[in-house]
Write a protein that holds these residues in place. Structure first.
Motif: not given
Length: 749
Positions: A396-421
């Motif tokens: 949400q918003g115009r863009g995302i900073g590098r640290r936030a992008l890395i953090s959210k990618v790491e979170w999403l990776r965990g969600e994929v694994v937690r959801s059985g992917g």
């Protein structure tokens, strides 16, 4: 080879051999391939078992097939022996058009050419070693038994044709005959592919000689199966332009199953295959087609031009190709198990017999086709490009900073694994730095992402006009989250309709989940109903199947599983009394004007289905305008073209948020779904000039009375609209300017 974790024998060895060394194997690395030969006891290249198949005989014997003879005899009864001879000659010509072969010299040349292309464009062609070793054991067993392996891969790119053929031939696992569309039978290229196992079939089996052509293709496939030749075709039919699996086509699958049902072929092994890419070359053309541009016809000049363009690209531009095999299973065992289950589960199907009943054979084939797609989804992995693309589209918003992008990618990776992917090789090692994964993905995504430098830190956003193309990569992980996404979309609707609500009853939510699942059933392959103590799951919720008790059970199980995942993440809670769902956390976050943690709200999950809900609402809004103004829409193509013009305009005026809501594919699927649900139909009528036309009509129960002529259709439109994202003041079917619909539809008629 293991049929399943349950250990139920479906004709495949339950023991998986021990695998040494690295978990992955890169087929572009010859040293790794030779090590696999030693480990698995096979020999690739010229030692591939495909050279032991009498390819020519399979084509020559078609004219002597009993069903071809029956057609010739029937023709003789109608037009005499000369007509029968002409039909026999035509059958021989059609068989000659089909006939494929695998020639040693040509295979070596094509393999070298394919290797050059793969090494130029991709970093690696990655397999899981354990899956390959198990497949090698299945391949040797099939050879000993004289049975075929039928590979059913997903279809994301034209390169899919080469990926599996090149890999299986180099690995010594039996290069298959490949069913290819006749559009690929180009001068020079077509002949080269034919001598590498390709046989070309028509895009449609309709036409003057449709019965003969269908019989010839079936006879040719039967001839291949009788000789133990491996076969490959795409169960989806065509390439997926959206990144999601398409609904299956069962024509060729029926031709494989039919001789097994009739006892002509003893058995065959079916192996679902997932082929996916860090970067897909055709996404730009996919977007053009989905936005209404005509599909470009393949030509030799086009192939040469594309080759020149590819050679000019940076080396390894598209990352890795990933191939995953689901466990192979016996087709006969599946048929027997499914038949037994049908006879036991319902008194109405106590005599279920797919061999003698065409309708019951159709039920079996659909169940088998959806099982294959579900297995493909199950073994597919999520790529770094899918992670980064999803995060950027959900930002949400115009863009995302590098640290936030890395953090959210790491979170999403965990969600994929937690959801059985599963994660792809590049992000499967514990020590892999997420920053490196993000940088790799950004390199593959290229101009789809805009980067701003010279700031405190780099800031990334979706490049202007590229959100539609980037959504292709987001859709590569939709299958992991789809059940949660539908539940959260329903919960979001509940909060928006009653802002002060703090709890909702499970029965109410389940009713809405059932409605939304039915609405979007052409868009996703939902998890089927697992059979106790069986690896074969024939019942599937998705597709054009009935919604009986078995599907309700599967839907309930998926619903409960999704709720458990959402509770474990802290998105929702269960109330103590009655098992109701608490929305306290969500409501508190909303009242604060935002969400304290990105992984604590519904936006990510809802965003996976909101664009599709927009498309399905747009079709209903279109139907309201069409019928209120008495417009005559002739044919599905014209209807979708008008609706797409309408949708594009609303996207650009801001009445619809998501660019992909104007995609031709979901608009077409929505129209087909509303036809199946008994809302609209295509009816023959006489046009103004006395010609016969097929026009869109509203079903009688949706026509209402004079005082409330379109009341039912309006209520349905409002119901679907209530699931849309409330990103601005909620629009209903009346809130867009009327002239937009008038110009969109009138200008196209």
């Amino acid at each position: 080879m293991a049929a399943s974790s349950s250990g139920l024998d479906h004709g495949v060895d339950p023991e998986i051999p021990e695998v040494s060394g690295d978990r992955y194997l890169n087929v572009l690395d010859q040293d790794e391939v030779q090590a696999f030969w030693r480990e698995a006891g096979v020999r690739g290249g010229s030692g591939d078992p495909c050279f032991n198949v009498d390819w020519a005989a399979a084509g020559k014997e078609v004219v002597d097939h009993p069903r071809v003879k029956e057609l010739c005899q029937a023709q003789a009864a109608r037009g005499g022996q000369r007509a029968a001879a002409a039909m026999r000659q035509r059958a021989a010509a059609l068989a000659n058009e089909l006939a494929a072969s695998v020639e040693t010299r040509v295979a070596h040349f094509t393999s070298a050419l394919a290797r050059f292309m793969f090494e130029r464009l991709y970093s690696g062609l990655i397999f899981e070693r354990e899956q390959l070793t198990a497949l090698a054991h299945l391949s040797m067993r099939a050879q000993q038994e004289g049975r075929s392996i039928v590979y059913l891969p997903s279809h994301k790119s034209h390169i899919d044709y080469l990926v599996l053929q090149f890999s299986l031939w180099n690995l010594g696992l039996g290069a298959p005959a490949i069913a290819a569309g006749e559009n690929l039978n180009l001068p020079v290229v077509g002949s080269l592919l034919r001598r590498n196992g390709a046989f070309y079939i028509r895009r449609s089996f309709s036409g003057e000689d449709s019965e003969l052509y269908t019989t010839v293709v079936a006879a040719y496939l039967e001839g291949l199966l009788c000789r133990g030749a491996n076969v490959k075709f795409f169960s989806e039919g065509g390439r997926s332009r959206s990144g999601k699996l398409l609904q299956p086509k069962i024509g060729l699958l029926g031709m494989v199953v039919d001789p097994i049902l009739r006892g002509i072929v003893e058995d065959a092994y079916i192996v679902p295959v997932s082929i996916y890419y860090d970067g897909v070359m055709e996404t730009e053309s996919y977007v053009r087609e989905l936005l209404g541009s005509a599909k470009r016809k393949e030509s030799l000049i086009g192939v040469l031009g594309q080759g020149k363009h590819l050679l000019a690209m940076p080396r390894s531009r598209y990352g890795n190709i990933h191939v995953r095999f689901a466990p192979g299973f016996s087709a006969r065992s599946y048929i027997e198990n499914y038949t037994a289950l049908q006879r036991q589960s319902s008194v109405h199907r106590a005599n279920f017999d797919p061999q003698s009943s065409a309708s019951e054979k159709g039920i079996l084939l659909k169940a088998l086709a959806y099982h294959v797609l579900e297995e493909i989804n199950r073994v597919s992995s999520v790529t770094p490009t899918a992670l980064v693309g999803t995060v950027l589209l959900c930002t949400q918003g115009r863009g995302i900073g590098r640290r936030a992008l890395i953090s959210k990618v790491e979170w999403l990776r965990g969600e994929v694994v937690r959801s059985g992917g599963h994660m792809s090789r590049f992000y499967d090692f514990p020590g892999e730095l997420t920053a490196e994964v993000v940088d790799s993905a950004l390199g593959v995504l290229g101009n789809l992402v805009q980067t701003f430098t010279g700031l405190v830190e780099p800031v990334y956003c979706v490049a202007p006009g590229m959100s539609f193309e980037l959504s292709y990569y987001r859709n590569l992980c939709v299958h992991v989250f789809i059940h949660q996404a539908i539940v959260t979309a329903v919960l979001h609707r509940a909060v928006q309709r009653q802002p002060n609500v703090r709890r909702v009853e499970r029965t109410s939510i389940m009713s809405d989940v059932r409605f939304l699942s039915r609405l979007l059933k052409r868009e996703f392959v939902f998890s089927g109903a697992a059979t106790p103590n069986s690896s074969v799951r024939p019942q599937a919720v998705a597709g054009e199947q009935h919604w009986g008790q078995e599907n309700s059970t599967a839907l309930m199980r998926n619903f409960e599983s999704a709720l458990e995942l959402l509770v474990s993440e802290g998105v929702i809670e269960f109330c103590d009394e009655g098992g109701a769902i608490s929305l306290e956390q969500y409501c508190q976050a909303q009242e604060m004007g935002g969400y304290d943690h990105w992984n604590k709200h519904f936006t990510f999950l809802c965003s996976l289905v909101w664009p599709l809900i927009e498309s399905y609402w747009l079709v209903l809004a279109s139907l309201l305008y069409i019928f209120r103004h008495g417009l005559v829409i002739i044919g599905e193509r014209q209807a979708v073209a008008c609706m797409q013009t309408f949708a594009k305009t609303l996207v650009h005026t801001g009445h619809v948020q998501y660019d992909e809501a104007a995609s031709a594919e979901p608009l077409k699927f929505a129209l087909q779904t509303y036809g199946e649900l008994g809302i609209v139909r295509w009816a023959r009528r006489t046009g103004e000039q006395g010609e016969q036309i097929v026009a869109l009509e509203l079903e009688p129960e949706y026509r209402g009375n004079e005082g409330d002529k379109f009341g039912e259709l309006t209520r349905l439109t409002n119901a679907v609209a209530s699931y849309r994202r409330c990103w601005r003041e909620q629009e209903g079917p009346e809130d867009f300017p009327d002239y937009v619909a008038r110009m969109a539809f009138s200008s196209r008629l």
